[in-house]
Design an enzyme around this catalytic site. Sequence first.
Site, PDB file in Angstrom:
ATOM      1  N   ASP A 310       0.857  -1.173   0.000  1.00 40.12           N
ATOM      2  CA  ASP A 310       0.000   0.000   0.000  1.00 40.12           C
ATOM      3  C   ASP A 310       0.907   1.242   0.000  1.00 40.12           C
ATOM      4  O   ASP A 310       2.106   1.132   0.258  1.00 40.12           O
ATOM      5  CB  ASP A 310      -0.878  -0.029   1.255  1.00 40.12           C
ATOM      6  N   ASP A 505      -1.620  -0.755   5.992  1.00 41.04           N
ATOM      7  CA  ASP A 505      -1.917  -0.260   7.333  1.00 41.04           C
ATOM      8  C   ASP A 505      -3.375   0.103   7.540  1.00 41.04           C
ATOM      9  O   ASP A 505      -3.812   0.297   8.662  1.00 41.04           O
ATOM     10  CB  ASP A 505      -1.060   0.971   7.641  1.00 41.04           C
ATOM     11  N   ASP A 509      -6.944  -2.257   3.515  1.00 45.71           N
ATOM     12  CA  ASP A 509      -5.924  -3.264   3.202  1.00 45.71           C
ATOM     13  C   ASP A 509      -6.226  -4.617   3.840  1.00 45.71           C
ATOM     14  O   ASP A 509      -5.625  -5.628   3.472  1.00 45.71           O
ATOM     15  CB  ASP A 509      -4.542  -2.795   3.688  1.00 45.71           C
TER      16      ASP A 509
END
Length: 620
Positions: A310, A505, A509
Amino acid sequence: MTQVSSDRLKTALLLIAVAGLLCGLSVYFAGHAALAQVAWFVAVLPVLLALVIEIARSLRRGEVGLDIVAALSMSAALAFGEALAAAVVAVMYSGGTFLESFAEGRARREMHDLLSRVPRTATRHVRNALEEVPLADIQPGDRLLIRQGDVVPVDGTIASDVAYVETSALTGESLPARLLRGAEAMSGSTNAGEPFDLSATHLAEESTYAGIVRLVEEAQRSKAPMARLADRWSLGFLAVTVAIAFTAWWFTGDPIRAVAVLVVATPCPLILAVPVALVAGLSRAAQFGVLIKGAGPLETMARVRTLILDKTGTITDGRPKIVSIESCEGMSGDQVLLYAAALDQASKHPVAQAVVAAAKTQRLTLPVPSDVVEIPGEGVVGRVDGRNVIVGSYDFVMRRIGHPAKPRNELDAGSILVAISVDGELAGYLVMADPLREGARAMFTNLRRGGMTRIILATGDRAAVAERVTQGLGLDRIYAELTPDKKLQLVLDERTSAPVMMVGDGVNDAPALAAANVGVAMGARGAAASAEAADAILLIDRIDRLGIGIDIAKKSRRIAIESVIAGIGLSVAGMIAAAFGYLTPVQGALLQEVIDVAVILNALRALRIAVADPAMPEGT
């Protein structure tokens, strides 16, 4: 059987086996050999029974493991009167399973404090009063109070004039969003400004956050279980063991030789060396702030070849920082920062707090502002050291000082401009952005050298922002503007060709983390949903810890394999000696003990794995 019950059973079996072995030895040396045989026999039975049940369950799942060899050696030893040898094998087997259970239990305990983010209640307006209610009681149309720092509990619309919400956990957008009355707010986002009212539009179970949780559960069900490293050697070792034992019995007619072969063949190097090396690796990784939830994820981490990351809060810090200061004539950069930070002390806006933090980093002494007025979504007006200061958006400041907006060079994607005026004159600008984390470039280079063949960025942020932030990193692909289900699909697609690690995080996700072969969450400031779904957590807010964790995983696995090869080689040599009659079952058990000690000592080298950590002194 629950996990807690299973852990207790494994502990009890080990205690029974050790107590029976020691009790039998004390009775034997006291001159009561027959009673010693009974003690050893009684100690072995519970371990053997539990082992047979586990073998039956494994066979129903279509799995064949090393447990069969251990069961054969204990059964044969008891059948032919070699109870001491059986007791030694029982201690070694129960000790290995206990070590695996201990590693997983420790990781679960350390995870407990990380899972507190999920909202369970909400504050609701009821007849000019406020009441705390469970999420299940919230109905569409209810008016909720969202305090500063609260997580929005359900989807709804803004019922106040303005609200600032942090949506990076859901969308990957790094900067807070300004929402006006009537705008939609997603559950799982965080109030980054003053308290505001929210009009609920969905039930909690139908909201965005609940939908992501369902995706996580589905992804976890689709994830194949991790096979133990030891079990991958099981069929070959089992075949060799049975062949040598049967051959010795066939040609000599002596069943005791077959028993001796089985006792020496008990795969303690596999049962013990692998968990010891991996548990030691878990401990070593934890010293660097990498919490891995068990030996299985650690081993899989060593085999990963595709890395998906990410952006916001993962390879970037997730918080705005000053990247440049532009000052006008007669004003230095430090003065611009000082006036802006002094006035921003009165604001709770994330950008204002970032400006104050930057000034403190520069060790600037900030005077206390006075006559402060904050215009939500625009800026702050007040006095600093007797001078009139305005800090806010470029258009807001230019309107306040009565100057027409001057043309500005276009900012990089993802950057914002903060203007500052002093006594009616433009003093300068602060350019802010969410920069790449320190150590990220070096980590990517090292991962490539270590065998990572594919590195991908998967973000919910805009493509222009993702490309700017990752410029020069040499990523294989960039996927932008992804929703949680699209991130999940990306992981599933990549998983078909190579083991995949996903790092993130945010709440968005979590499904992808659950579906990856190894999911890694940024746990210092990340969402509880991602920490819960992940197999490993970076407890220190540094992305370069990921490289350290992977390095430790690879070295721990290599040490485990070295121990297994050495242990099996010595065991096969002992099996051959036993087949020719040079070892009795008890002697074979003692030889196996020596082999066990050797491989365990080698496996413990994982506690001292050397890694390159720029944040710690050499030799740590």
